[in-house]
Design a protein around this motif. Structure first.
Motif, PDB file in Angstrom:
ATOM      1  N   ARG A 190      -9.007  -1.848   0.136  1.00 55.03           N
ATOM      2  CA  ARG A 190      -7.807  -1.232   0.151  1.00 55.03           C
ATOM      3  C   ARG A 190      -7.024  -1.705   1.613  1.00 55.03           C
ATOM      4  N   SER A 241      -7.336  -4.409  -6.747  1.00 51.73           N
ATOM      5  CA  SER A 241      -6.365  -3.993  -6.192  1.00 51.73           C
ATOM      6  C   SER A 241      -5.925  -4.370  -4.904  1.00 51.73           C
ATOM      7  N   ARG A 242      -6.756  -5.276  -4.211  1.00 49.77           N
ATOM      8  CA  ARG A 242      -6.501  -5.738  -2.721  1.00 49.77           C
ATOM      9  C   ARG A 242      -5.345  -6.299  -2.427  1.00 49.77           C
ATOM     10  N   LEU A 264      -6.794   5.613   0.382  1.00 49.70           N
ATOM     11  CA  LEU A 264      -7.995   4.959   0.496  1.00 49.70           C
ATOM     12  C   LEU A 264      -9.186   5.459  -0.256  1.00 49.70           C
ATOM     13  N   GLU A 272       0.989  -1.121  -0.069  1.00 47.00           N
ATOM     14  CA  GLU A 272       0.117  -0.005   0.057  1.00 47.00           C
ATOM     15  C   GLU A 272       0.884   1.311   0.004  1.00 47.00           C
TER      16      GLU A 272
END
Length: 628
Positions: A384, A369-370, A186, A30
């Motif tokens: 996220r 995208s996680r 986020l 992240e």
């Protein structure tokens, strides 16, 4: 099945497939944005990886100046030992300290930087590679005890190439100013935040388990409040792995797995000969997941927080109460449906799939995208993965950053959660101080200038320099923003209720209708009372006109008249006209009635004469012929 030698199996699990100590997974780093604003040679935006400790400023931006220390450049010692301080001086930017990777834990570098007064820490990677996530130590006693939970400054890992450029600029005497930006870290698409907590019922894994339980207790109130009011949708999640078929009959798999090796968890004490087994953890994880499923179906998903916190208090492993019996008592005390929960759990010894745990394993694999869930505990907000300290304040800030701006619940706008930018210079927005109305609307991310709705009256405008009341009720709110004056018991207003907007000075006044309306002097400007016998006197908003003796002023004609003429020209004249019209109407109606009566009499007489001759009329021959 090969047993992992440390708690890495339990808290740094790479994926739910574990074979011979190797793990496979798609771990997503992240990131947040790092923008260099000075010097010009470095100006631009760069990526940096958010550290999994401290408190990232989700939804916000930090501005600071970079310092690369002359000593202790890896930050592994206290900076006070080398007489270095990063305390911010009045009028200067906060300090972002840059340290090199290596020789000690990332968390220790951050702790030392924080103690020296740094506002944030940038860690320079020591190799050319894809950015990684800086995590906490596997064993909390590695380094300096429980300091990790006390870290509050944000951290970021930057690439080696960017770090070298920053160092070169600093060595040349240039100031390096940086913005750390988490506003888009986020997603914030709408007025509801969806989040998941990948957790574990194991309470014997050391400080990390203790911190997780404390977080659950501290965050329960806020979580239930947000859930009850529909601001969030929370889902608890549980990681399990499966035992490879070749090891199903081993002691490790039998003690750590249920349902014939399909769902496994590490041994809590890392010792198969004592205490609870991994399968006990899996079963309790399953009971917690089933409790949520049943509570959610009954419309009370927030009860999950009550169950897991009560179970942690009443049924700990250290007291040998981590049992089904103790769990049943907690469930019963909360009024939940124990029968349905047990049906959901099913038979852990059966050689069948459990639909609940199967769904959890499927969910562990990242979509979009996680990325895969590989760290326990893991918080996922709006799909996220959250990075940072697992504390009530830090997590609540991250959740608040997930709301679309202006839709945040009030809990996100408290003083300890954000700074109210409308308090300083009204946020640069329009305001009406006299009516205490402002277009500034505080949000978690900052503020917006938006014309308000007050008492069902909508204001329209750009929100920055102008807002104007509109609609039928607008005059009730600060007189619609129009001029209003009171004098000598008289009240005049430039606001007209049946107009949707705009201000117009009333008759007898002139001006813009907003800031002022001035009295018109009808006498001086010779607009009224101009006849030879008239005597004019100006009043506020009007005038008075008088005539000489025996004369009366006619405002309609702006003349002086005698008594009779005046009476006729005024209301009496109108009354006379009405009277004459009424008499004429009555006479006309009477004449009409007489004419009609005469006509009808004549017609009747002619008809009757055909059948019976009247005394005074000769007999009329019949016009009818009868053929024989």
């Amino acid at each position: 099945m090969v047993k992992m030698g440390t708690k890495k199996l339990s808290f740094l699990l790479c994926v739910w497939v574990l074979v011979f100590g190797f793990c496979y997974g798609r771990f997503v780093v992240e990131k947040n944005s790092l923008k260099v604003t000075y010097p010009k040679s470095l100006k631009g935006s760069y990526e940096c990886a958010i550290g999994n400790f401290g408190v990232p400023k989700y939804g916000g931006v930090m501005v600071g100046s970079v310092v690369y220390p002359k000593a202790n450049q890896k930050g592994c010692k206290s900076f006070s030992d080398v007489d270095i301080s990063f305390q911010t001086k009045p009028g200067s930017y906060p300090t972002f300290v840059l340290v090199d990777r290596g020789d000690c834990f990332f968390t220790l570098k951050a702790w030392n930087a924080q103690n020296a007064g740094a506002a944030a820490i940038l860690v320079a990677d020591d190799r050319s590679e894809t950015l990684i996530t800086m995590d906490t130590p596997e064993e909390m006693n590695a380094g300096k005890g429980d300091y990790v939970e006390k870290i509050t400054i944000p951290s970021a890992l930057i690439s080696r190439s960017l770090a070298d450029k920053i160092k070169d600029a600093l060595s040349n005497g240039e100031m390096v100013n940086i913005n750390l930006d988490w506003t888009e870290a986020l997603p914030h698409p709408d007025e509801r935040v969806e989040y998941e907590l990948w957790t574990n019922s194991n309470d014997e894994c050391g400080p990390k388990c203790d911190n997780l339980i404390e977080f659950l207790k501290d965050f329960k109130g806020a979580a239930q409040l947000l859930e009850r009011k529909g601001f969030t949708q929370f889902t608890p999640r549980y990681i399990t792995w499966y035992c490879p078929e070749a090891f199903l009959l081993t002691k490790q798999c039998k003690s750590q797995c249920i349902n014939h090796g399909r769902y496994c968890a590490p041994d809590p004490e890392q010792d198969f000969s004592k205490g609870y087994d991994g399968k006990d953890v899996v079963i309790q994880n399953l009971r917690q997941a089933c409790f949520y499923k049943v509570a959610n179906a009954s419309g009370n998903p927030w009860q999950w927080w009550d169950y897991v916190t009560d179970f942690a208090i009443r049924c700990p492993m250290k007291d040998n109460k981590f049992t089904e019996e103790c769990s049943d008592k907690v469930i019963t005390s909360l009024g939940a449906n124990l029968k349905k929960i047990k049906e959901c759990v099913g038979d852990p010894h059966a050689d069948v799939e459990n639909p609940v745990l199967k769904a959890e394993q499927d969910a562990q694999i990242g979509k979009g995208s996680r990325g895969d869930v590989t760290i326990l505990p893991t918080l996922v907000i709006n799909d996220r993965q959250y990075r940072g300290k697992l504390s009530r304040a830090a997590v609540l800030k991250a959740i608040c950053a997930g709301f679309q701006e202006t839709t945040e619940p009030s809990i996100c706008l408290t003083q300890d959660m954000e700074t109210n930018e409308c308090l300083e210079n009204n946020g640069g927005c329009w305001q009406d101080k006299s009516a205490n109305i402002t277009a500034c609307r505080d949000t978690f991310r900052g503020r917006v200038c938006e014309c308000p709705i007050v008492q069902n009256v909508k204001f329209v405008g750009d929100g920055y320099t102008h807002c104007e009341a509109s609609g039928a009720l607008r005059c009730a709110i600060n007189n619609g923003g129009c001029w209003k004056g009171t004098q000598e018991g008289k009240v005049y207003s430039a606001c007209i209720d049946d107009h949707t907007k705009g201000c117009k000075c009333p008759p007898g006044f002139k001006g813009d209708g907003i800031n002022k309306c001035e009295d018109i002097d009808e006498c001086e400007e010779k607009l009224k009372c101009q006849c030879p016998q008239c005597k004019c006197k100006n009043t506020w908003g009007s005038y008075e006109c008088k005539c000489g003796s025996g004369l009366f002023y006619s405002q309609e004609n702006d003349v002086c008249m005698g008594k009779y003429t005046a009476s006729m020209s005024g209301g009496n004249f109108i009354g006379m006209i009405i009277l004459v019209a009424a008499v004429a109407g009555i006479a006309g109606y009477a004449f009409y009635k007489i004419r009609i009566q005469r006509y009808m009499d004549s017609e009747i007489r002619q008809i009757m004469a055909q059948y019976m001759p009247l005394d005074n009329q000769p007999e009329v021959p019949s016009q009818l012929h009868h053929d024989i």
